[in-house]
Design an enzyme around this catalytic site. Structure first.
Site, PDB file in Angstrom:
ATOM      1  N   TYR A  25     -11.585  -9.955  11.615  1.00 13.13           N
ATOM      2  CA  TYR A  25     -12.830 -10.722  11.641  1.00 13.13           C
ATOM      3  C   TYR A  25     -12.484 -12.203  11.531  1.00 13.13           C
ATOM      4  O   TYR A  25     -11.362 -12.562  11.161  1.00 13.13           O
ATOM      5  CB  TYR A  25     -13.754 -10.294  10.489  1.00 13.13           C
TER       6      TYR A  25
ATOM      7  N   LYS B 222       0.809  -1.228   0.000  1.00 11.77           N
ATOM      8  CA  LYS B 222       0.000   0.000   0.000  1.00 11.77           C
ATOM      9  C   LYS B 222       0.845   1.282   0.000  1.00 11.77           C
ATOM     10  O   LYS B 222       0.456   2.282  -0.581  1.00 11.77           O
ATOM     11  CB  LYS B 222      -0.953   0.011   1.196  1.00 11.77           C
TER      12      LYS B 222
ATOM     13  N   MET C 223     -11.188  -4.529  13.845  1.00  6.55           N
ATOM     14  CA  MET C 223     -10.983  -4.562  12.384  1.00  6.55           C
ATOM     15  C   MET C 223     -10.705  -5.980  11.894  1.00  6.55           C
ATOM     16  O   MET C 223     -10.884  -6.279  10.724  1.00  6.55           O
ATOM     17  CB  MET C 223      -9.827  -3.652  11.995  1.00  6.55           C
TER      18      MET C 223
END
Ligand code: NDP
Length: 276
Positions: free
Chosen positions: A218, A65, A216
């Site tokens: 899961y 990213k 955040m």
């Protein structure tokens, strides 16, 4: 047919192809969306090739990213402040970069009818995920956001980063030990602690029945943080599956100009998770 990809390493676990293909069907869009594993040293070359071949857009995931940001000709303010890009659009000969992770979180919170306006938010963690959600959270006009992190200097650096951008008056930073008696409406776990089965060492006093607890991470079961919060009586527990689908919906809207419905996709992924 318009081509889209998600690039990362590892990538096998990515649910993005399923999510985007489902969005395409539900909105009658003709497109192809695949995942591609990228060697660590080959990222910019692969993006160049995909764009040259007529690719329309790409999602970027771990660990690229930050590198993706450097390839962009134009950045949204969200991406610039996050210091990371998860959505690339190839428009004419330009690369446009955005970051939809924070929007995905905010959309998910609003979908659960959580009131963010004037709320007191405790953000646990100061890594890439925390950095990416700060601006979208601030845009919801909370009363305050306290960033707490194991490595305090990283939380402080985040505050400085946003203060340089004149957005810091509601932000403060501290370590986990320092917050014992403050009241929060919402606690967001943006650490990766749940992945290693642990919980950030915050005081039990911070979790009340009405404190909304969000992780955040899961999974099939409640995450360690949500399970700990439940044990303390918190009634509203939300994991990051809706954030994942929400960020994808925002990327899709950037590319296709149409916002897909997320509920069914979240429900289907939840069912698939329980079968894993
Ligand atoms: P980073 O590696 O950039 O940051 C990790 C953060 O977690 C740091 O703040 C680190 O603290 C903290 N941390 C790690 N282990 C522990 C622990 N045992 N106890 C306390 N703190 C800990 O990761 P990201 O910010 O990119 O991602 C964080 C999490 O968010 C990941 O689990 C990721 O899967 C999830 N995520 C989910 C998304 C979704 O759509 N649902 C989107 C993006 C991320 P320190 O600085 O002290 O090392």
């Amino acid at each position: 047919m318009d081509q889209y990809r998600v690039f990362g390493n590892p990538i096998k676990q990515s649910r993005s192809p399923y999510i985007h293909q489902t969005f395409a069907k539900s909105t009658d869009q003709q497109l192809s969306y695949q995942s591609e594993l990228v060697e660590i040293s080959a990222f910019s070359e692969i993006i160049g090739q995909f764009s040259q071949a007529g690719g329309k857009g790409a999602n970027i995931t771990v660990p690229f990213k930050e590198q993706a940001l450097l390839l962009c000709d134009q950045l949204s303010e969200r991406a610039r402040l996050a210091g990371a890009v998860n959505t690339l659009s190839f428009v004419e000969d330009k690369i446009l970069g955005d970051n939809t992770d924070g929007l995905g979180l905010v959309q998910d919170l609003l979908r659960h009818n959580i009131v963010l306006n004037n709320s007191r938010i405790l953000l646990l963690g100061a890594g890439g995920a925390a950095k990416g959600v700060i601006l979208p959270l601030l845009e919801q006009q909370p009363k305050l956001i306290v960033i707490a992190n194991r490595t305090i200097s990283k939380a402080e650096d985040l505050c400085t980063h946003f203060s340089l951008n004149e957005k810091c008056e509601k932000l403060s930073a501290c370590g986990y030990e320092e917050i014992k008696h403050q009241e929060f409406d919402l606690i967001i776990n943006a650490t990766s602690a749940s992945l290693s089965g642990s919980v950030p060492p915050i005081s039990k006093n911070l979790v009340k029945v009405k404190t909304v607890c969000y992780d955040m991470v899961y999974g099939k079961e409640l995450t360690p943080f949500l399970s700990w919060s439940k044990g303390l009586g918190a009634e509203q527990l939300i994991d990051g599956l809706g954030m994942l689908v929400g960020q994808a919906a925002e990327s899709f809207a950037i590319w296709r100009g149409i916002k897909p419905e997320v509920e069914t996709v979240i429900d289907n992924l939840r069912i698939a998770l329980t079968k894993e």
